[in-house]
Design a protein around this motif. Structure first.
Motif, PDB file in Angstrom:
ATOM      1  N   ASP A 108       0.848  -1.268   0.021  1.00 31.56           N
ATOM      2  CA  ASP A 108      -0.083   0.031  -0.054  1.00 31.56           C
ATOM      3  C   ASP A 108       0.846   1.345   0.181  1.00 31.56           C
ATOM      4  OD1 ASP A 108      -2.493  -1.391  -0.130  1.00 31.56           O
ATOM      5  OD2 ASP A 108      -2.334  -1.734   2.416  1.00 31.56           O
ATOM      6  N   ARG A 144       2.055   6.375  -1.907  1.00 30.28           N
ATOM      7  CA  ARG A 144       1.047   5.486  -2.101  1.00 30.28           C
ATOM      8  C   ARG A 144       1.239   4.484  -3.462  1.00 30.28           C
ATOM      9  NH1 ARG A 144      -3.637   6.939   0.868  1.00 30.28           N
ATOM     10  NH2 ARG A 144      -3.641   9.034   1.592  1.00 30.28           N
ATOM     11  N   ASP A 146      -0.984   2.896  -4.888  1.00 34.29           N
ATOM     12  CA  ASP A 146      -1.866   3.010  -5.874  1.00 34.29           C
ATOM     13  C   ASP A 146      -1.623   4.149  -6.825  1.00 34.29           C
ATOM     14  OD1 ASP A 146      -3.314   0.715  -5.233  1.00 34.29           O
ATOM     15  OD2 ASP A 146      -4.871   1.790  -4.298  1.00 34.29           O
ATOM     16  N   SER A 147      -1.068   5.289  -6.258  1.00 38.38           N
ATOM     17  CA  SER A 147      -0.813   6.412  -6.934  1.00 38.38           C
ATOM     18  C   SER A 147       0.382   6.257  -7.940  1.00 38.38           C
ATOM     19  CB  SER A 147      -0.291   7.524  -5.882  1.00 38.38           C
ATOM     20  OG  SER A 147      -1.538   7.685  -5.160  1.00 38.38           O
ATOM     21  N   ASP A 149       1.346   3.325  -9.313  1.00 41.28           N
ATOM     22  CA  ASP A 149       0.527   2.494 -10.193  1.00 41.28           C
ATOM     23  C   ASP A 149      -0.123   3.211 -11.387  1.00 41.28           C
ATOM     24  OD1 ASP A 149       1.743   0.390  -9.111  1.00 41.28           O
ATOM     25  OD2 ASP A 149      -0.093  -0.347  -8.368  1.00 41.28           O
ATOM     26  N   LYS A 150      -1.025   4.215 -10.857  1.00 40.91           N
ATOM     27  CA  LYS A 150      -1.912   5.074 -11.699  1.00 40.91           C
ATOM     28  C   LYS A 150      -0.862   5.971 -12.643  1.00 40.91           C
ATOM     29  CE  LYS A 150      -5.815   5.331  -8.807  1.00 40.91           C
ATOM     30  NZ  LYS A 150      -6.440   5.873  -7.660  1.00 40.91           N
TER      31      LYS A 150
END
Length: 184
Positions: A108, A144, A146-147, A149-150
């Motif tokens: 995460d 993060r 997720d950030s 990955d985006k």
């Protein structure tokens, strides 16, 4: 300790570094958007011992876990009073990774590292390529995943960032860096 900056001074210098080097030289093409949106949290640790910094790190990991990415997408934990020696700082990174694991945040949140004396393995201390990770003060960057990955998905050539950074800094040179940051 004498000579330590005030928290406001440490944040101002770190913001200037982010704006001039990280964003200005495009060392991280993902930094501009979160900076413009005000989603970068700057925290200055008063720690003078690694265990104090570990407590601050855990608090910031928990904060990042608990706050919306729209409010805080990433945190710079600046710690001018501890881990000024790069080898000690580098060893602490293992402790930082363990803190991420202990809080159940592996996958995460990750910790990236910046230091005034940052040195990649196999380079000399004055190698300009080290400056991709040189910051005004020892700094733990909490990201993060997720950030990341985006951002990588939106930037198709993400694998070329490292090489582009090396080329940018080779072209800039030490003298060019000193012109960007005359204060040291």
């Amino acid at each position: 300790m004498d000579g330590l900056p005030t928290p406001d001074e440490a944040i101002a210098r770190s913001q200037a570094w982010l704006e001039k080097a990280v964003i200005g030289l495009n060392l991280c093409p993902f930094a501009k958007a979160v900076h413009k949106k005000g989603q970068v949290r700057y925290v200055v640790s008063a720690a003078t011992q690694p265990l104090e910094l570990l407590d601050d790190l855990k608090r910031e990991l928990e904060h990042l876990r608990d706050v919306s990415p729209e409010v805080t997408d990433t945190t710079l934990l600046i710690h001018p009073g501890v881990l000024g020696d790069f080898d000690d700082f580098n060893e602490f990174l293992e402790v930082a990774d363990l803190a991420v694991d202990d809080l159940g945040l592996d996958g995460d949140i990750q910790v990236a590292s910046f230091h005034p004396d940052f040195q990649f393995e196999g380079t000399g201390p004055d190698d300009i390529t080290n400056y991709t990770n040189r910051s005004p003060y020892p700094t733990l960057h909490l990201l993060r995943e997720d950030s990341i990955d985006k951002a990588v998905a939106a930037f198709p050539e993400a694998s070329t960032i490292f090489e582009a950074n090396m080329a940018t800094l080779d072209e800039l040179g030490i003298e060019g860096w000193k012109k960007l940051f005359p204060e040291g």
